[in-house]
Design an enzyme around this catalytic site. Structure first.
Site, PDB file in Angstrom:
ATOM      1  N   GLU A 290      -9.345 -76.526  20.737  1.00 52.38           N
ATOM      2  CA  GLU A 290      -8.276 -76.713  19.756  1.00 52.38           C
ATOM      3  C   GLU A 290      -7.807 -75.371  19.228  1.00 52.38           C
ATOM      4  OE1 GLU A 290     -10.998 -78.480  20.018  1.00 52.38           O
ATOM      5  OE2 GLU A 290     -10.145 -80.435  20.503  1.00 52.38           O
TER       6      GLU A 290
ATOM      7  N   HIS B 200     -13.568 -90.193  14.318  1.00 48.09           N
ATOM      8  CA  HIS B 200     -12.319 -90.653  14.945  1.00 48.09           C
ATOM      9  C   HIS B 200     -11.518 -91.445  13.921  1.00 48.09           C
ATOM     10  CE1 HIS B 200     -14.871 -89.851  18.476  1.00 48.09           C
ATOM     11  NE2 HIS B 200     -13.763 -89.684  19.153  1.00 48.09           N
TER      12      HIS B 200
HETATM   13  C1  LIG Z   1     -13.571 -80.646  19.560  1.00 44.96           C
HETATM   14  C2  LIG Z   1     -13.236 -81.870  20.310  1.00 44.96           C
HETATM   15  N1  LIG Z   1     -12.034 -81.977  20.918  1.00 44.96           N
HETATM   16  C3  LIG Z   1     -11.703 -83.091  21.587  1.00 44.96           C
HETATM   17  C4  LIG Z   1     -12.564 -84.128  21.688  1.00 44.96           C
HETATM   18  C5  LIG Z   1     -12.180 -85.397  22.436  1.00 44.96           C
HETATM   19  N2  LIG Z   1     -12.993 -85.522  23.637  1.00 44.96           N
HETATM   20  C6  LIG Z   1     -14.090 -86.303  23.669  1.00 44.96           C
HETATM   21  S1  LIG Z   1     -14.923 -86.148  25.075  1.00 44.96           S
HETATM   22  C7  LIG Z   1     -13.832 -85.042  25.696  1.00 44.96           C
HETATM   23  C8  LIG Z   1     -14.057 -84.459  27.051  1.00 44.96           C
HETATM   24  C9  LIG Z   1     -15.374 -83.809  27.167  1.00 44.96           C
HETATM   25  O1  LIG Z   1     -15.581 -83.405  28.452  1.00 44.96           O
HETATM   26  P1  LIG Z   1     -16.920 -82.681  28.902  1.00 44.96           P
HETATM   27  O2  LIG Z   1     -17.318 -81.697  27.869  1.00 44.96           O
HETATM   28  O3  LIG Z   1     -16.709 -82.176  30.261  1.00 44.96           O
HETATM   29  O4  LIG Z   1     -18.023 -83.820  28.874  1.00 44.96           O
HETATM   30  P2  LIG Z   1     -18.084 -85.186  29.697  1.00 44.96           P
HETATM   31  O5  LIG Z   1     -17.382 -86.210  28.867  1.00 44.96           O
HETATM   32  O6  LIG Z   1     -17.414 -84.952  31.012  1.00 44.96           O
HETATM   33  O7  LIG Z   1     -19.519 -85.534  29.836  1.00 44.96           O
HETATM   34  C10 LIG Z   1     -12.804 -84.818  24.792  1.00 44.96           C
HETATM   35  C11 LIG Z   1     -11.640 -83.943  25.040  1.00 44.96           C
HETATM   36  C12 LIG Z   1     -13.804 -83.981  21.039  1.00 44.96           C
HETATM   37  N3  LIG Z   1     -14.717 -84.967  21.064  1.00 44.96           N
HETATM   38  N4  LIG Z   1     -14.103 -82.866  20.367  1.00 44.96           N
END
Ligand SMILES: Cc1ncc(C[n+]2csc(CCOP(=O)(O)OP(=O)(O)O)c2C)c(N)n1
Lengths: 371, 325
Positions: free
Chosen positions: B60, B129
């Site tokens: 972000e 959320h």
């Molecule tokens: C700071 C933040 N930004 C956005 C989100 C929304 N979000 C939840 S999971 C995710 C993707 C995470 O991907 P990754 O770190 O690769 O983990 P995975 O879900 O693939 O295990 C996002 C963008 C969040 N939880 N926290």
């Protein structure tokens, strides 16, 4: 990408003389845990689709990374998990029922129904740190906790797990940098499962994989086949050993693939090309480990059927039991904000309690407002 | 005119802006091929290409920081923060940088940009959320804070925000994304920032609200009329900063009885500003103390969120209390 560590070949073979350092029983426990994760996924999907829980996170495809990593840790070590680490909790004996209480957010939930599903928190039988939704925030926490262990000269290892997306967070940079400078006993486990929700790895980073990022911090790294349970175990064991000896942190990148959606609200067919899914289908981590067990004469179809039945029954019973538990009491909205409830929050609690009583809505178990 | 949901109106607003002005770009996490987790950006990459609607790495801080750079160099960035709860890594970029750039450079550099983000409860999202963080941002000089509550305003305010010369935080009430529908003009139109919307005329009690609380207040007002004959004047604030203060005072004077409703916590919440303003500027017109109906001063719970969020009965209680005072 740096050299990829593998232990189990696609046929289930290992190098001559290879010793996982696990008893037959422990090897079967690994396998059973992966099946338990699958059962958990399956039942949570049903619960979500029928509206009984709000949300779940599928683990299909990444079971070996979780279980392999967990198997390398001692009960005195700490896990700083992501929301997709069911297998680490289950491996260490956190009961499916405890986890189901969280999925339902009921009165028995350790987090008192305050968090979304899959945001677990446990201290027993292993520290499985309270999960926060904001990505990457827990990396520096692991480093601080590791510093504390180091200062007290304990041989505790702090494993922190995060996704490929997590490597773009501020917490990744601060966590990696601090840990390396302090030589803190941390194992950074990056689960590169191909996507961060819909963002593919090549749009997440321009570097050649994730492990290599460690070099910029002056930290050793290891890339490992994340669908090979014993390879992940080996990498985490090696890194832990270094950490326990005071040699500092390691970044491990487990290369794996998220076979399902990001969550039960996601439709991956919109952004994941089918060819990629088909390619990874052939690398199923559970099947790979099964072949290994088979070669060791530890696996039979009968055992498989029995384990599948048992794990499904275990999770199903947990879900049924958790569903029967009442909602948390109203006071849980107001407790634990501080160690002591301040006057203004107490007033708000009393207001809500009176209101709900007037409306005849105080939930069962809400006696006098207790705070 | 088309009959659209609030999320469709946002989508329509983005398309309208991007068709009209090539310098408008839209980016954030999962806004490309997936179309955003709520589908606000559906079809944008297909229509405008990857250069103008694209996914970013998960940061972000990076999203807002780069938006500032784009804005100062001729683009009109619209950056999405997937949930308002995840905006805090970018707090520094918003508060220290975007909001202060014009001031600190004596007007040489500016950041005309929009940060779109869904906020608020009601979707079983728990702590992270569901939050309503408008008060953190309404405390920031140099920033504008806009919250629509109807499809018409969502599009019109979004277009006005994109054209605005200053950085705008555009908070979308996600609980209303699909639950409200309304007539939305086709093509370009704007709703001026810093204007109030009179939702309902009335002479007995003035109720101020914004975002997802507007329909809740409307229901409460309907019940107040039906059960007690109380006529509420409902004001949708829709731009929290800079606020149309004169309009707020005018509305307070009309009834002399005031209720302020928001789902964010009470302490130092936006309702405190409205209450203080009324106390300072027109207390002599007041027939009753101001009442606030708000979320509690706790983090946002999950299972019990329906107890946390102000509902129409809590609002009705407050309307009756100031009326009967
Ligand atoms: C700071 C933040 N930004 C956005 C989100 C929304 N979000 C939840 S999971 C995710 C993707 C995470 O991907 P990754 O770190 O690769 O983990 P995975 O879900 O693939 O295990 C996002 C963008 C969040 N939880 N926290």
């Amino acid at each position: 990408m740096t050299d990829m560590l593998t232990v189990i070949s696609s046929t289930g073979a290992t190098k001559k003389g290879y010793d996982a350092g696990l008893s037959d029983e422990e090897l079967l426990h690994c396998y059973r845990t992966m099946l338990l994760v699958r059962s958990f996924d399956e039942i949570c999907l049903k619960l979500q689709r029928s509206g009984r829980i709000g949300f779940s996170i599928p683990n299909l495809g990444i079971e070996a990374t979780q279980v392999g990593a967990a198997s390398a840790l001692r009960k005195t070590d700490w896990i700083f998990p992501s929301y997709r680490d069911f297998g680490m909790a289950l491996y260490h004996g956190i009961p499916a029922l405890e986890m189901m209480h969280n999925m339902f957010g009921n009165a028995e939930d350790a987090a008192k129904g305050r968090q979304m599903p899959v945001h677990f928190s446990f201290v027993d039988p292993i520290h499985f740190y309270s999960i926060s939704s904001p990505i990457g925030t827990h990396l520096p926490h692991a480093v601080g906790a590791a510093y504390a262990s180091q200062l007290r000269q304990e041989d505790t290892v702090h494993l922190v797990s995060f996704g490929d997306g997590g490597t773009s967070s501020c917490g990744f940079h601060s966590g990696m940098n601090f840990a390396a400078v302090w030589k803190a006993p941390v194992v950074f486990l990056c689960q590169n499962n191909g996507y961060a929700i819909s963002c593919p790895s090549d749009e997440q980073t321009a570097s050649d994989g994730y492990a290599i990022k460690a070099e910029a911090y002056g930290m050793p790294h290891q890339t490992v086949d994340g669908n090979d349970l014993l390879a992940v175990r080996q990498a985490v064991l090696d890194a832990s050993e270094r950490a326990r000896k005071g040699e500092g942190p390691t970044l491990i990148e487990a290369v794996t693939f998220r076979m399902g959606g990001h969550s039960t609200s996601d439709d991956p067919t919109k952004y994941v090309p089918k060819e990629i899914v088909d390619k990874w289908k052939k690398k199923d981590p559970v099947e790979r480990f099964r072949k290994f067990l088979e070669k060791r004469k530890l696996w039979t179809q009968k055992l498989e059927d029995q384990m599948r039945k048992e794990t499904l029954a275990e999770v199903d019973a947990a879900a049924k039991a958790a569903q029967k538990v009442a909602k948390p009491g109203l006071e849980t909205i107001f407790s634990d904000v501080y160690a002591e409830v301040p006057a203004h929050i107490r007033q708000q609690g009393e207001f809500l309690f009176d209101l709900s009583k007037r409306r005849g809505e105080a939930d069962a178990g809400d006696g006098e407002f207790p705070l | 005119m088309a009959n659209l949901t609030l999320i469709q109106a946002v989508n329509d607003g983005l398309k309208t802006a991007m068709r009209a002005d090539e310098s408008v770009v839209m980016f954030g996490e999962d806004v490309g091929p997936k179309g955003g987790v709520f589908l606000a950006t559906e079809g944008l990459t297909a229509e405008f290409g990857k250069g103008r609607c694209f996914d970013t790495p998960l940061s972000e801080d990076g999203i807002i920081g780069t938006a500032i750079g784009m804005a100062m160099n001729g683009l009109r960035p619209v950056a999405e923060i997937q949930f308002q709860d995840f905006i805090f890594p970018a707090f520094d970029q918003i508060v220290s940088e975007a909001a202060k750039l014009r001031y600190r450079s004596g007007g040489q550099y500016t950041a005309p940009m929009v940060i779109r983000t869904p906020y608020g409860g009601g979707i079983r999202g728990g702590l992270y959320h569901s939050q309503s963080g408008e008060a953190y941002f309404a405390h920031t000089a140099g920033l504008k804070v806009v919250i629509p509550s109807t499809p018409h305003d969502a599009k019109g305010l979004l277009l006005a925000s994109i054209q605005d010369p200053d950085p705008v935080l555009f908070m979308e009430p996600k609980a209303l994304y699909r639950s409200v529908k309304g007539e939305v003009p086709e093509g370009e139109y704007t709703v001026d920032l810093s204007t109030l919307r009179t939702v309902r005329e009335g002479r007995d009690v003035t109720v101020y609200c914004y975002g997802a609380m507007v329909p809740v207040v409307e229901k409460a007002a309907a019940q107040a009329k039906e059960q007690r004959g109380i006529d509420c004047l409902i004001i949708d604030l829709r731009t929290l900063l800079p606020l149309d203060e004169e309009g707020v005072i005018e509305a307070a004077k009309q009834t002399g009885r005031v209720v302020v409703v928001h789902e964010a916590p009470r302490f130092c919440g936006y309702g405190a500003e409205i209450s203080a303003m009324i106390a300072e500027r027109c207390i002599e017109y007041m027939e009753a103390p101001v009442k606030r109906v708000t979320g509690f001063d706790t983090p946002f719970p999950n299972t019990l969120e329906h107890h946390y969020l102000p509902d129409e009965r809590r609002v009705l209680d407050a309307i009756e209390a100031v009326y009967d005072f």
